[in-house]
Design an enzyme around this catalytic site. Structure first.
Site, mmCIF file in Angstrom:
data_model
loop_
_atom_site.group_PDB
_atom_site.id
_atom_site.type_symbol
_atom_site.label_atom_id
_atom_site.label_comp_id
_atom_site.label_asym_id
_atom_site.label_seq_id
_atom_site.Cartn_x
_atom_site.Cartn_y
_atom_site.Cartn_z
ATOM 1 C CB SER A 42 30.440 47.442 53.445
ATOM 2 O OG SER A 42 31.806 47.533 53.129
ATOM 3 C CB CYS A 131 39.331 40.922 34.049
ATOM 4 S SG CYS A 131 40.863 40.977 34.988
ATOM 5 C CG HIS A 256 42.875 43.806 31.437
ATOM 6 N ND1 HIS A 256 43.416 44.762 32.255
ATOM 7 C CD2 HIS A 256 42.541 42.748 32.245
ATOM 8 C CE1 HIS A 256 43.399 44.319 33.516
ATOM 9 N NE2 HIS A 256 42.876 43.100 33.523
#
Length: 350
Positions: A42, A131, A256
């Site tokens: 990248s 998360c 979520h």
């Protein structure tokens, strides 16, 4: 603040890294240089942060030199190797991977719940929770502070972005295969249409729910379920808290949700619980079912708070509450909490 610390975002080109750059551009600008670091493939890309184009550099010891705070959003094995390198170069690392979360010498921090823990970091590393845990813990922490939590039962409804870009791409492909069809009316018809294209999931996720997230652990539990249990205990300082979790993947891109059954030390009232949630930092109470008002992932995606609705007292236990909670798993569930921790560290070292 006299010294404006140098920040490194390690893993800047990933799904969470992209959200991190948005958040850094939206929040109060306390940073000096912001250095974007990613894998060698990248390097050379340019990404926008704070309205400027910044070139991505490859992760090397040189790239970490002179950094005050390094936010890591990389796979566990990369964090395990490179976080100590960043610390040795003089940085405090805020790590979003699972590599250090349960290390007793690494604090696991949610700024609304246990901000004091950030100062005790003998390894120079602060961990960001998973998360799924983060989608629930701000609301749960506020209730615990008032009522004293004694047990927790939760079921998650997890978005596919929790599995990274591959999860999002998989759901989009599967939806294109089933949209406008009569599929979902006969056993196995969705599976046949999708074939082996289940991506990071063990079953089709379009027109389906999958009662599994993570990798296998002992006795039929998944890694995701164990994370919610272990991390909730550590963040709340309740090492013996009884916890039962079932993690489910649903056909939602981002956001979520969890249903929570929380048992407390004494009798609770809905009125007091609503007052606590309505005034808790980082929480929005959105709860009027008769008017059709409760949080859903489609409505809370792209927002920062933890959204809470369906607050009820348990029918058969006056010491327990039931509620439904939603959070954006890429924002508060990952990038935002990391940024908030980094800001706590910056305030301390500046």
């Amino acid at each position: 603040m006299t010294h404006r610390p140098t920040l490194a975002v390690v893993g800047a080109t990933g799904a969470v890294g992209s959200v991190m750059l948005q958040i850094l551009s939206q929040r109060a600008d306390i940073w000096g240089e912001i250095r974007l670091i990613a894998s060698p493939r990248s390097a050379g890309r340019k990404l926008a942060v704070r309205g400027e184009e910044v070139e991505v550099v490859a992760l090397t010891e040189e790239a970490l030199a002179g950094v005050d705070v390094a936010m890591f959003d990389v796979p566990d094995e990369v964090a395990a190797r490179w976080a100590p390198v960043a610390v040795a170069a003089g940085a405090v690392v805020v790590d979003n991977s699972g590599a250090f979360r349960m290390d007793p010498e690494v604090p696991l921090v949610v700024p609304e719940v246990n901000p004091h823990a950030v100062r005790m970091r003998p390894r120079g590393i602060v961990s960001n929770p998973n998360c799924t845990t983060l989608s629930m813990i701000v609301a749960l922490g506020a209730l615990h502070a008032e009522f004293g939590l004694r047990s927790l039962v939760a079921s998650s409804y997890q978005a596919v972005s929790g599995a990274g870009r591959a999860g999002v791409d998989t759901l989009r492909r599967q939806l294109s295969l089933v949209a406008g069809t009569e599929l979902g009316t006969a056993p196995g018809d969705v599976r046949r249409a999708i074939g082996d294209d289940t991506g990071p999931f063990p079953e089709p996720v379009a027109l389906n729910v999958v009662p599994w997230a993570g990798s296998p652990r002992e006795d039929g539990w998944s890694s995701e379920e164990m994370k919610v249990r272990d991390e909730s205990r550590k963040i709340l300082g309740l090492p013996q808290l009884p916890v039962a979790v079932t993690c489910v993947r649903v056909p939602v891109l981002t956001g979520h949700s969890l249903t929570v059954h929380a048992g407390f030390e004494g009798e609770v009232t809905v009125a007091k619980a609503r007052e606590i949630l309505a005034t808790a930092p980082g929480v929005v109470l959105y709860d009027d079912p008769e008017a059709g008002e409760f949080p859903t992932p489609a409505d809370i995606v792209g927002t920062d708070p933890t959204w809470v609705g369906r607050v009820r007292r348990a029918l058969d236990d006056p010491t327990a509450l039931e509620f439904f909670v939603c959070g954006d798993n890429l924002r508060k569930g990952a990038a935002l909490n990391t940024a908030q921790i980094a800001e706590l560290v910056a305030a301390e070292i500046s």
